[in-house]
Write an enzyme that holds these catalytic residues in place. Sequence first.
Site, short mmCIF file in Angstrom:
data_model
loop_
_atom_site.label_atom_id
_atom_site.label_comp_id
_atom_site.label_asym_id
_atom_site.label_seq_id
_atom_site.Cartn_x
_atom_site.Cartn_y
_atom_site.Cartn_z
N GLY A 166 4.24 -0.13 2.52
CA GLY A 166 5.37 -0.85 1.95
C GLY A 166 5.52 -2.21 2.60
O GLY A 166 4.60 -3.02 2.59
N GLU B 111 9.67 -7.32 -3.91
CA GLU B 111 9.45 -8.38 -2.91
C GLU B 111 10.33 -8.17 -1.68
O GLU B 111 10.81 -9.11 -1.07
CB GLU B 111 9.71 -9.77 -3.51
CG GLU B 111 8.98 -10.07 -4.79
CD GLU B 111 7.48 -9.83 -4.70
OE1 GLU B 111 6.91 -9.93 -3.60
OE2 GLU B 111 6.87 -9.54 -5.72
N GLY C 286 31.27 4.58 -23.69
CA GLY C 286 30.25 5.55 -24.10
C GLY C 286 29.05 4.89 -24.74
O GLY C 286 27.91 5.36 -24.57
N GLN D 67 30.26 -0.17 -18.06
CA GLN D 67 31.64 0.31 -18.05
C GLN D 67 32.44 -0.30 -19.20
O GLN D 67 33.22 0.39 -19.86
CB GLN D 67 32.29 -0.05 -16.72
CG GLN D 67 33.51 0.78 -16.38
CD GLN D 67 33.16 2.22 -16.04
OE1 GLN D 67 32.04 2.52 -15.63
NE2 GLN D 67 34.10 3.13 -16.25
N GLU E 183 0.84 -1.20 0.00
CA GLU E 183 0.00 0.00 0.00
C GLU E 183 0.87 1.25 0.00
O GLU E 183 2.06 1.18 0.34
CB GLU E 183 -0.94 -0.01 1.21
CG GLU E 183 -1.93 -1.17 1.18
CD GLU E 183 -2.98 -1.08 2.29
OE1 GLU E 183 -2.97 -0.10 3.06
OE2 GLU E 183 -3.80 -2.00 2.37
#
Length: 380
Positions: free
Chosen positions: A132, A364, A341, A337, A128
């Site tokens: 949590g 979960e 780029g 990594q 909710e």
Amino acid sequence: MLDFNQNENQRMIAQMIRDFGAKEITPFRKEWDDKQFFPMEVFKKLGELGLMGVLIPTEYGGSGFGYTEYVTAIVELSKLDPSVGLSMAAHNSLCSGHIMAFGSEEQKKKYLPKLASCEWLGAWGLTEPNTGSDAGNMRTVAKKEGDHWIINGAKNFITHGVSGDVAVVIVRTGEIGDSHGMTAFIVERGTPGFEGGRKEDKLGMRASETAEMIFTDCKIHESQVLGEVGDGFIQSMKVLDGGRISIAALGQGIAEGALEASIQYSKERHQFNKPISSFQGISFKLADMATQVEASSLLIFKAADLKNRGEKVTLAGAQAKYFSSEVAVSVSNDAVQIFGGYGFTKDYPVEKFYRDSKLCTIGEGTSEIQKMVIAREILK
């Protein structure tokens, strides 16, 4: 003794998913992710393949497999698109799994065949907005009126909260904080007073629908109670033991997918007239990634083996989920990594693995909660 070799069913499932995914998933995953599109038709086809009822016994229309085959299916789907793996896992282990474990014979016969074929898509509601993991303080309540229950409240972060055809919902029927004050109900879509709410705009897992479920004077017959009144929370904790294995397998698929992409790229990408895999900075990173992935797999299949044998999996499931989730994040980070780029662009799959991986440390129950579960179990 745990067998480290895949059985024939696992090999069959893995190959079937690879063949299916090459046509039905991989070509569309970027579009689904960009548009946050939930590909319902894919899950209907997965139902035809028996993957939406992996654990459901054949007498109820399912495939009748065990947790090793189930884990294999999630891993292979998640290597293709973690969003698909997540939705498949939630449907199987949470909604279907709850009905299978605690439903009456009448409820099983009514719902499991439709769930196994994915004629109906399943949802499961515990979380909710303000609770949590603190489920004992849930605000969604059900009041008894004759032979019916009236439900009011809302659930959030629900997989298939809008598109699900049937939901298992845990609501409070007793006092706040009472672990025996919550009850599980089966609620069908179309029931007056039950509707989907806001769909979340997410960082990752964007092709897996996450949304609210809202209940406004929703009238449910007492025949829709799962198990005994007041046992909803206890049932949920047992369901989540299996759910942890599902999320662990999801993380494993992400890590394996990121590792495989990194190995391939490191062989193809050349710098200084050499493939970058020939440089220790890359090859050592790949070695670390591969070792983490292998260790994660061992923990997951240990938990799956225990589950198959009907033994308690609270500790093993929490360890598998905690470790595999951290590995998913670590390996996908290293993959970005290695790609450099290009890893920061959407032209390659590793940036999606990177975004999707974070859900594993949250879904979960967070990694911190898994540590609490592990500590509680080892200190008993």
